[in-house]
Design a protein around this motif. Structure first.
Motif, PDB file in Angstrom:
ATOM      1  N   ALA A  82     -59.592   3.484  15.025  1.00  0.00           N
ATOM      2  CA  ALA A  82     -58.972   2.830  16.175  1.00  0.00           C
ATOM      3  C   ALA A  82     -57.475   2.666  15.938  1.00  0.00           C
ATOM      4  O   ALA A  82     -56.991   2.804  14.810  1.00  0.00           O
ATOM      5  N   HIS A  83     -56.766   2.359  17.018  1.00  0.00           N
ATOM      6  CA  HIS A  83     -55.342   2.060  16.896  1.00  0.00           C
ATOM      7  C   HIS A  83     -55.166   0.779  16.088  1.00  0.00           C
ATOM      8  O   HIS A  83     -56.022  -0.103  16.107  1.00  0.00           O
ATOM      9  N   ARG A  84     -54.040   0.673  15.413  1.00  0.00           N
ATOM     10  CA  ARG A  84     -53.792  -0.468  14.541  1.00  0.00           C
ATOM     11  C   ARG A  84     -53.891  -1.786  15.313  1.00  0.00           C
ATOM     12  O   ARG A  84     -54.416  -2.779  14.818  1.00  0.00           O
ATOM     13  N   ALA A  85     -53.402  -1.796  16.566  1.00  0.00           N
ATOM     14  CA  ALA A  85     -53.424  -3.036  17.348  1.00  0.00           C
ATOM     15  C   ALA A  85     -54.856  -3.517  17.530  1.00  0.00           C
ATOM     16  O   ALA A  85     -55.148  -4.711  17.413  1.00  0.00           O
ATOM     17  N   GLU A  86     -55.751  -2.588  17.796  1.00  0.00           N
ATOM     18  CA  GLU A  86     -57.148  -2.949  18.014  1.00  0.00           C
ATOM     19  C   GLU A  86     -57.781  -3.450  16.715  1.00  0.00           C
ATOM     20  O   GLU A  86     -58.519  -4.435  16.702  1.00  0.00           O
ATOM     21  N   VAL A 143     -56.218  -4.823  14.215  1.00  0.00           N
ATOM     22  CA  VAL A 143     -55.652  -6.135  13.879  1.00  0.00           C
ATOM     23  C   VAL A 143     -56.362  -7.225  14.682  1.00  0.00           C
ATOM     24  O   VAL A 143     -56.702  -8.289  14.162  1.00  0.00           O
TER      25      VAL A 143
END
Lengths: 194, 600
Positions: A20-24, A26
Motif C-alpha cells: 500500500a501507499h505509505r499514507a495508508e 501510516v
C-alpha cells in the motif's frame, strides 16, 4: 506506485496482494496504536483507577439470596419508610439488595467514606441497578450474586432506578439509598479507603 | 449505447460470454443499459421482493418510532405504558431484524448475481427461504401486536413470551440461513461458469463477509432461540446469564452483518456516484477479514457490568478481541473517503485539500446518503460505541439513553442511511423505474440524517444524567419515591422527540418515494449520457468515467514528491480530526468516571 484505478465494483485482475501507499500504511499503524491505547486503559484502570465492575461473583439460588437479605434486614433494621425497612449496617460489612418486580429491598443507610460489599441479585427476572443521580449502573441477574465493593464519597438521599425492563410496572420500580456523614468521633473508617 | 463510453465495469460483458458460460435453459437475461452487466430475471425478482418487503417493515418500524418518541417526550407522553413497551418491541424487531435483514438478503442476491453477471443457482430454494423469513416475521409481528410477547427485543429469560414468538424468530433465521447459503452457491456457480475474470470485486467480497458473519450469527441464534422455545413450552431450563451471553452472540454479531453490508455499500455507492477507486485491495480486504475473525466476541460489551463474567474475560473480549474489529472500521473509515478523494482527483478535481468534496454531486441522493452515512456512523456511532463499550466506562452507560443514542447512530444513521442511498440506485438499475418525487428524494438524506443527528446527540446527552432507556415515565409518577432529574433532561427529551419526528418524516418520505417509484412510477426510458434527467441519479446520467490519461494522472498523484500526504491529503486531514475527537471523547469519559463513588 501500487494503487489501482478500478472501483469496488470491478474484479481486480491478477494478484491484488500489493504494497500500500505509505499514507495508508501510516494510518493503519496509527489506528492499531490507538486500539492498543483503548485496550491498555482497562487493565490500567484496574490497577490505578477507583471504579471497576469486578466484584465478587457467584451463583446463588434466588430463595437463598432472599433468606440472606431478610437476615441482613433483621440484624441491622433501624426503621422503615411506608413499610420498606431501612437498614443501617456497620461500615465494612456485607450488605444486600434484592430486586424483584417492582421494588428494591431494603432501603440502605450508609456512611460517607465507609466501604461496604454490596451484594446485588434478582429474585424473578433481570433488573437494572442504576444509582441516581450518581449514575452507576449494573445488571442484576437472577441466580447470580454480584458483590461490589462500594465507597460513597458524598452524603445525600439517593435513588435506585430499575433500568432493565422487568415488566409492566418497570417504571415504578425505585429504591432508596441514604448516605449520612460519619459521626465526628469516628473519622477513621474500618475497611474504608483503598 | 456506445460500449467505449462505459465505465470500466463494461469490460465484464465480454467475460459474460466467455467459454464455459452456460446459464440454465429457462433463465432469461437482460443487459443493463447503464453498467452493461447481464441481469438474471429470476435473481432480479428476488432482489425486488426482498427490497420491497424490507421497506414495508421499515414503514411499520417508523410508525412505531414516531409513537415512541412522542411518548418519551414527557410533555406529550402519548402512549399508555402497555403500548409503549409493546411498540418498543415492535419497533426494534421491525427495524433491526426484519427491515435490515430483508434488505441485506436483497443485497446478497444482488451482489452474487448482478455484480458478477451471474445467475441465481437455486431460485425455488431462494423463494422458500424468503417464504420462511416472511412467515416467521409475520408470526412474530402477530404475537407482539396481540400482546403475547411483551418481552421487548431482547426477550431476556425469564421474561416469557408466547412460544410462537420464539418459533417465528427461528423460522425467520432458518430462512435467512437458506438465503445465505444460496449466496455462497451463487458465488460458486459464477466462478464455475466463469462469469467474471479475476478475483471477486471488493463490493462482493464485503457482501461475502456479511454472509459469513450471518452464518456465525444465525448459529448463535439457533443456539439460544431453540432452547428458549423449548423453555417456553416448559421442556427445559435456560440460565438467565447464559441467555444474555449467547443472545448477544446473535444480537451484536447481527450488527456486524450490518456493518459489513454497509461498508460494502459504501464502496458501491462511491463507485457509482463519483467513481471512487480502491486504493489498495489488500488493505480493504484484510479489514473485512478482521470483522470475520473477531466478531464472535461482540457479545462481550453488552455484559461488561454483568455478574457472570470476570474482568479478564471482559477486557480481552471488549469490542471484539482487543479492538481488532474497531481497527477494521478505522481502516475502512480511511480507505472509503480516500478512494472517493482519489477517484475525484483522477477526474481533475485536484485543487487544494477539498475541491473533491466541494465539487461532489451533493444533489445526488446516493452520494449524500453515502457521505452522511460515513460521517455520522464514524463520528457519532463509532466514537460513542467504542467508548461506552469500555469495561469501566460502561458503568456510567449501561442501560441509560447513551446506549440507544449510540446504536441509532450506527444502525440508523449508518446502515439504514446507506441502504436508502443504495435504493436510489436500485430503483433505476433493478426496478428500471425513475425515482419518483425527485425533488424530495434529493433532500431526503439530509432530512433523515439531520433528524437522526439531533436524536442521537440529545439521547446521548440525556444518558449522561442517568436517564434510563426502555422507560415509560421518568417523572416516576406513582412510584414510591420521587426522582428529580435535572430540568435540562426535559429539554433534551423534547429534542429527542424533535429529532425523532424529523427522522421519521425522512423515513416516511423514503417509503413514499420507493412505493411510488416501484409500483406507480414511470419507466426509466432511454438515458442520454451527460444530460440530467428528473428521477435519475447523477451517477447514472453522468457515469464517472476515467480520463484516457488516467494512468499518468494516477502516477502524478502518487509521486513521492507529494510526501506522506500522498494521493488523498484531504482524507488525511479528516481522519486526523476524527482521531482527535475520538481521543477527546474517550478520555473525557474516563475523567467523568473518576468522580464516582469508589467501586470494585
Amino acid at each position: 506506485m501500487h494503487t489501482e484505478t478500478h472501483t469496488g465494483l470491478d474484479s481486480p485482475k491478477g494478484n491484488w496482494w500489493k504494497p500500500a501507499h505509505r499514507a495508508e500504511k501510516v494510518w493503519v499503524g496509527i489506528a492499531f496504536a490507538w486500539c492498543m491505547v483503548l485496550f491498555a486503559m482497562m487493565p490500567l484502570w484496574h490497577w490505578k483507577g477507583g471504579q471497576n465492575p469486578s466484584g465478587i461473583r457467584r451463583k446463588v439460588e434466588p430463595a437463598a439470596f432472599m433468606a440472606r437479605t431478610q437476615e441482613f434486614i433483621r440484624e441491622y433494621r433501624v426503621g422503615d419508610d411506608r413499610g420498606m425497612p431501612i437498614v443501617e449496617p456497620p461500615p465494612g460489612s456485607d450488605i444486600y439488595l434484592m430486586g424483584m418486580a417492582f421494588q428494591w429491598t431494603p432501603i440502605l443507610k450508609l456512611q460517607k467514606g465507609a466501604s461496604y460489599t454490596l451484594h446485588l441479585s434478582a429474585l424473578d427476572v433481570n433488573h437494572g441497578f442504576s444509582l441516581f443521580p450518581v449514575n452507576v449502573n449494573f445488571q442484576v441477574v437472577p441466580g447470580y450474586d454480584y458483590g461490589l465493593r462500594i465507597t460513597p464519597n458524598s452524603s445525600g438521599d439517593y435513588r435506585i432506578i430499575c433500568n432493565e425492563f422487568c415488566g409492566i410496572g418497570h417504571h415504578l420500580m425505585v429504591g432508596r439509598v441514604i448516605v449520612v456523614d460519619p459521626p465526628v468521633t469516628a473519622m477513621t473508617t474500618p475497611g474504608g479507603g483503598e | 449505447m456506445n460500449p467505449d463510453s462505459m465505465p470500466p465495469a463494461g469490460s465484464r460483458a465480454a467475460a459474460a460470454a466467455a467459454p464455459g458460460y452456460r446459464p440454465d435453459s429457462q433463465s432469461t437475461f437482460r443487459t443493463c443499459p447503464v453498467t452493461t452487466r447481464r441481469i438474471h430475471d429470476k435473481a432480479e425478482a428476488l432482489v425486488k421482493a426482498n427490497a420491497v418487503t424490507a421497506i414495508v417493515f421499515l414503514l411499520v418500524g417508523a410508525i412505531a418510532a414516531l409513537l415512541l418518541v412522542l411518548t418519551r417526550w414527557q410533555a406529550v407522553h402519548l402512549l399508555s405504558a402497555t403500548w409503549y413497551y409493546r411498540l418498543l418491541g415492535v419497533h426494534a424487531m421491525s427495524m433491526l431484524i426484519f427491515f435490515i435483514i430483508f434488505f441485506e438478503m436483497a443485497v446478497l442476491h444482488f451482489a452474487s448475481t448482478a455484480l458478477l453477471n451471474a445467475r441465481n443457482a437455486a431460485p425455488k430454494l431462494s423463494w422458500a427461504g424468503f417464504g420462511l423469513m416472511l412467515g416467521g416475521a409475520l408470526m412474530v409481528e402477530w404475537k407482539m401486536w396481540a400482546g403475547k410477547a411483551d418481552v421487548l427485543f431482547t426477550s431476556y429469560v425469564p421474561l416469557r413470551a408466547d412460544p410462537l414468538f420464539y418459533l417465528g424468530v427461528i423460522l425467520f433465521a432458518v430462512g435467512a440461513l437458506v438465503v445465505t447459503f444460496i449466496f455462497f452457491a451463487n458465488l460458486a456457480v459464477a466462478k464455475k461458469e466463469r462469469t467474471y475474470e479475476g478475483s471477486l470485486p471488493l463490493v462482493v467480497y464485503g457482501a461475502a463477509t456479511a454472509a459469513i458473519i450471518a452464518v456465525i450469527t444465525l448459529l448463535h441464534g439457533a443456539a439460544i432461540y431453540i432452547p428458549t422455545f423449548l423453555w417456553s413450552l416448559g421442556l427445559m431450563e435456560v440460565d438467565p446469564q447464559v441467555y444474555r451471553l449467547i443472545w448477544w452472540g446473535l444480537g451484536h454479531s447481527s450488527q456486524q452483518i450490518n456493518v459489513a453490508a454497509m461498508v460494502a455499500i459504501w464502496y458501491m455507492l462511491g463507485a457509482l456516484t463519483i467513481g471512487a477507486v480502491v486504493l489498495n485491495e489488500k488493505i480493504s480486504r484484510s479489514a473485512f477479514v478482521l470483522y470475520i475473525l473477531f466478531i464472535s466476541m461482540a457479545s462481550a460489551h453488552h455484559l461488561l457490568v454483568d455478574p457472570g463474567m470476570g474482568p479478564a474475560w471482559k477486557i480481552v473480549n471488549t469490542s471484539y478481541f482487543m479492538y481488532m474489529a474497531v481497527l477494521a472500521s478505522m481502516i475502512h473509515g480511511f480507505t472509503v473517503p480516500a478512494g472517493m478523494e482519489l477517484g475525484m482527483r483522477l477526474r481533475g478535481y485536484t485543487n487544494g485539500m477539498f475541491e473533491w468534496l466541494r465539487k461532489a454531486p451533493w444533489g445526488d441522493p446516493g452520494f449524500s446518503s453515502l457521505v452522511l452515512s460515513v460521517v455520522v456512523f464514524g463520528f457519532v456511532g463509532g466514537i460513542t460505541g467504542v467508548t461506552i463499550g469500555t469495561e469501566q466506562i460502561n458503568i456510567i452507560v449501561h442501560n441509560t439513553l447513551r446506549s440507544p443514542g449510540h446504536f441509532h447512530a450506527t444502525v440508523v444513521s449508518g446502515t439504514a442511511m446507506a441502504f436508502m442511498g443504495a435504493t436510489y440506485y436500485l430503483i433505476p438499475l433493478v426496478f428500471q423505474k425513475r425515482v419518483a418525487l425527485w425533488p424530495l428524494a434529493r433532500i431526503q438524506p439530509y432530512i433523515f440524517a439531520g433528524g437522526m443527528f439531533i436524536f442521537t446527540i440529545s439521547m446521548t446527552a440525556a444518558g449522561y444524567f442517568g436517564v434510563p432507556r426502555r422507560h415509560w415515565d421518568i417523572t416516576f409518577a406513582g412510584a414510591p419515591y420521587s426522582v428529580p432529574f435535572n430540568p435540562i433532561v426535559d429539554f433534551l427529551l423534547a429534542l429527542v422527540a424533535l429529532g425523532g419526528v424529523i427522522a421519521a418524516t425522512g423515513a416516511f418520505i423514503f417509503v413514499a418515494i420507493s412505493v411510488k417509484s416501484v409500483f406507480f412510477g414511470t419507466a426509466l426510458g432511454e438515458i442520454t449520457k451527460g444530460t440530467a434527467m428528473v428521477g435519475v441519479p447523477r451517477g447514472i446520467t453522468h457515469p464517472p468515467t476515467h480520463a484516457t490519461d488516467v494512468d499518468a494522472r494516477n502516477a502524478a498523484l502518487h509521486d513521492p514528491a507529494r510526501g506522506l500526504m500522498g494521493p488523498a491529503p484531504g482524507t488525511i486531514v479528516l481522519v486526523m480530526i476524527f482521531l482527535a475527537v475520538f481521543a477527546l471523547y474517550f478520555f473525557s469519559n474516563w475523567k467523568i468516571l473518576s468522580f464516582l463513588w469508589k467501586i470494585g
